[in-house]
Design a protein around this motif. Sequence first.
Motif, PDB file in Angstrom:
ATOM      1  N   GLU A 147      11.466  20.062  -6.989  1.00 56.05           N
ATOM      2  CA  GLU A 147      12.397  19.030  -6.529  1.00 56.05           C
ATOM      3  C   GLU A 147      13.156  19.483  -5.279  1.00 56.05           C
ATOM      4  N   PHE A 148      13.668  18.488  -4.545  1.00 58.67           N
ATOM      5  CA  PHE A 148      14.574  18.767  -3.434  1.00 58.67           C
ATOM      6  C   PHE A 148      15.608  17.651  -3.367  1.00 58.67           C
ATOM      7  N   TYR A 149      16.705  17.934  -2.626  1.00 59.13           N
ATOM      8  CA  TYR A 149      17.804  16.977  -2.535  1.00 59.13           C
ATOM      9  C   TYR A 149      17.634  16.038  -1.343  1.00 59.13           C
ATOM     10  N   SER A 150      18.060  14.795  -1.555  1.00 56.58           N
ATOM     11  CA  SER A 150      18.257  13.833  -0.478  1.00 56.58           C
ATOM     12  C   SER A 150      19.683  13.321  -0.598  1.00 56.58           C
ATOM     13  N   PRO A 151      20.539  13.363   0.454  1.00 58.80           N
ATOM     14  CA  PRO A 151      20.145  13.481   1.851  1.00 58.80           C
ATOM     15  C   PRO A 151      19.609  14.867   2.230  1.00 58.80           C
ATOM     16  N   ILE A 152      18.692  14.860   3.185  1.00 54.63           N
ATOM     17  CA  ILE A 152      18.165  16.114   3.715  1.00 54.63           C
ATOM     18  C   ILE A 152      19.079  16.680   4.797  1.00 54.63           C
ATOM     19  N   ASN A 161      31.364  21.922  -2.523  1.00 54.09           N
ATOM     20  CA  ASN A 161      31.267  22.050  -3.990  1.00 54.09           C
ATOM     21  C   ASN A 161      31.312  20.669  -4.641  1.00 54.09           C
ATOM     22  N   ASP A 162      30.318  19.839  -4.345  1.00 55.08           N
ATOM     23  CA  ASP A 162      30.280  18.492  -4.911  1.00 55.08           C
ATOM     24  C   ASP A 162      29.694  18.504  -6.322  1.00 55.08           C
ATOM     25  N   ALA A 163      30.308  17.753  -7.213  1.00 55.40           N
ATOM     26  CA  ALA A 163      29.888  17.725  -8.617  1.00 55.40           C
ATOM     27  C   ALA A 163      28.469  17.201  -8.775  1.00 55.40           C
ATOM     28  N   ILE A 164      28.049  16.308  -7.887  1.00 55.66           N
ATOM     29  CA  ILE A 164      26.710  15.724  -8.048  1.00 55.66           C
ATOM     30  C   ILE A 164      25.626  16.797  -8.003  1.00 55.66           C
ATOM     31  N   TYR A 165      25.845  17.860  -7.219  1.00 62.39           N
ATOM     32  CA  TYR A 165      24.862  18.938  -7.166  1.00 62.39           C
ATOM     33  C   TYR A 165      25.000  19.877  -8.369  1.00 62.39           C
ATOM     34  N   THR A 166      26.233  20.138  -8.776  1.00 60.40           N
ATOM     35  CA  THR A 166      26.451  20.963  -9.969  1.00 60.40           C
ATOM     36  C   THR A 166      25.833  20.309 -11.199  1.00 60.40           C
ATOM     37  N   ASN A 167      25.948  18.993 -11.271  1.00 59.09           N
ATOM     38  CA  ASN A 167      25.456  18.259 -12.435  1.00 59.09           C
ATOM     39  C   ASN A 167      23.972  17.932 -12.365  1.00 59.09           C
ATOM     40  N   ASN A 168      23.355  18.169 -11.203  1.00 63.42           N
ATOM     41  CA  ASN A 168      21.936  17.847 -11.032  1.00 63.42           C
ATOM     42  C   ASN A 168      21.208  19.022 -10.389  1.00 63.42           C
ATOM     43  N   PRO A 169      21.112  20.149 -11.113  1.00 62.64           N
ATOM     44  CA  PRO A 169      20.412  21.309 -10.539  1.00 62.64           C
ATOM     45  C   PRO A 169      18.939  20.994 -10.295  1.00 62.64           C
ATOM     46  N   LEU A 170      18.377  21.647  -9.279  1.00 65.18           N
ATOM     47  CA  LEU A 170      16.995  21.382  -8.903  1.00 65.18           C
ATOM     48  C   LEU A 170      16.019  22.111  -9.827  1.00 65.18           C
ATOM     49  N   LYS A 171      14.937  21.428 -10.136  1.00 62.37           N
ATOM     50  CA  LYS A 171      13.781  22.088 -10.730  1.00 62.37           C
ATOM     51  C   LYS A 171      12.889  22.622  -9.605  1.00 62.37           C
TER      52      LYS A 171
END
Length: 571
Positions: A55-60, A42-52
């Motif tokens: 888009e995808f997240y890195s690190p993969i 539950n890292d805040a960086i993902y909560t604060n940066n939801p994907l459109k």
Amino acid sequence: MKHNLFNLGFFGNKANLFVATALLSVSGLSAQTFSNFSYRGNDAIYTNNPLKADEFYSPILQGCYPDPSITKKGNDYYLVNSSFAMFPGVPIFHSNDLVNWKQIGHVLDRPSQLKVESAGISAGIYAPDIKYNKNNDTFYMITTQFAGGMGNMVVKTKDPMKGWSDPIKLQFDGIDPSLFFDDNGKAYVVHNDAPDQGKELYSGHRVIKIWDYDVENDRVIPGSDKIIVDGGIDITQKPIWIEGPHIYKKDGRYYLMCAEGGTGDWHSEVILVGDNPKGPFKPAPNNPILTQRYFVKDRKDKVDWAGHADLVEGPDGKYYGVFLAVRPNDKFRVNTGRETFILPIDWSGEFPVFENGLIPLQPKLKMPAGVQNQTGQNGFFPNGNFTFTENFKNERLDMRWIGLRGPRENFISVSKEGLKMKTFSSNIKAMAPTSTLFYRQQHATFEANATLKYKPKSDKDLAGIVCYQNEKFHYVFGVTKKANDFYIVLERTESDHSKVIASEKISLGKDVQFKVEAKGDAYSFSYSLDGKSFKNLGGTVSGDILSTDVAKGFTGSMIGLYSTSGNDIQP
């Protein structure tokens, strides 16, 4: 990988499962049963940066998946990582689009390939390089194994889905070997090495060396070695640790890409070009082409240590680079280890450059054209915030579970109750195989739970969970016995010095539930005897000993399901 006891699943069939369980039950050693494991990030960086949608997240690959190397055959991409003393070794992933990845197994999944029984966790397998040779339709994985007298070695296969050969030992020194297969059928090995004897100019002075490679006999050709980079991009600046070399051919020219600056906060990636794979090579005028070393220490959502990269042409014709980097927690400590990131490459000029690789790295990227994000679905590896659950009732163990210094199958089996664990006499402090099944920590903020059915017979017996950086730095949280009483204990080990943080006498019933929670550097350990209410033991403790920068080495922290008959923790 190969369809035997050490395959990419767990036990290959019902008969093997029955035999393993029967052997366990008659061995005379106590067996613990774990069930209902869960891990939630539950890292805040993902909560604060939801994907459109695009888009995808890195690190993969989040958590300890360092030193990525990548290759392709047609539309199939394969990626491998360092695994050090983990067993099985060298996790291998497959993708058709560079966004969605499935783990298909491990390259080194048999004791004949991996000799790490007495290795420290940061020994073993370093910097694997995977290459497809279109000239003979064969995949190669070359690496350095710091264990078992192996050294530099290569394995190969026609199909990465079907297992790899036993290792072929290669006769050269140095580390970080990489293969290059030219269009004309010639082959080369390029690697990091020490300067010639008597020519070392400063601490960290290294060279890049190349050899002709005999594909027919899988050997370097004696006497063919040549130094092609001495020191680094500019030896007058005393650059350190030029390493991780790869050669690429584009538009008839040869590009040599290397890591430089060491694997810490001066890490970077540099590029050179030449008209021959043996040089001479000219550095790009604007090196480095990837680094995070120029920014303020306390920047928001910090990513650091970027480097050790590999390039591949993507499905859209554009190049991409995979590389390692770290994401420090709130105390700037590295508990999740070196992770696998990806960036697109701008190769519109003479030299490739990582797009946005010279500014603070961002958590989201635009997807290649026509790709749909399926991470965490349909068997694809998750990233961002996710939950992983395991009840251990499937005879195929999830590939994210690993042993250390020896096969998992030597101490585990599955039954209708869950995961049964045969107890080893070695405890978690030993530089030997231990009866511990590990899951990588993949978030700064996480919660992990495990249910244990167990009654220790003596003070030498203990089972529970560990938060483990290495054999000298870890926490043990488990149940043991003293005289006629049962106790929950929490022990902290730092630099080989162990201290019981807290212990508590309990009335041991059917099951014990263990929970570990982390919020950055703050870790807490709790237990439940009724499956409902949890009681903290030891308050809040520091995760400092689980960080690479404190414990040293090259791995990230792992959560382990643990059992031993060599317990030395006294309530």
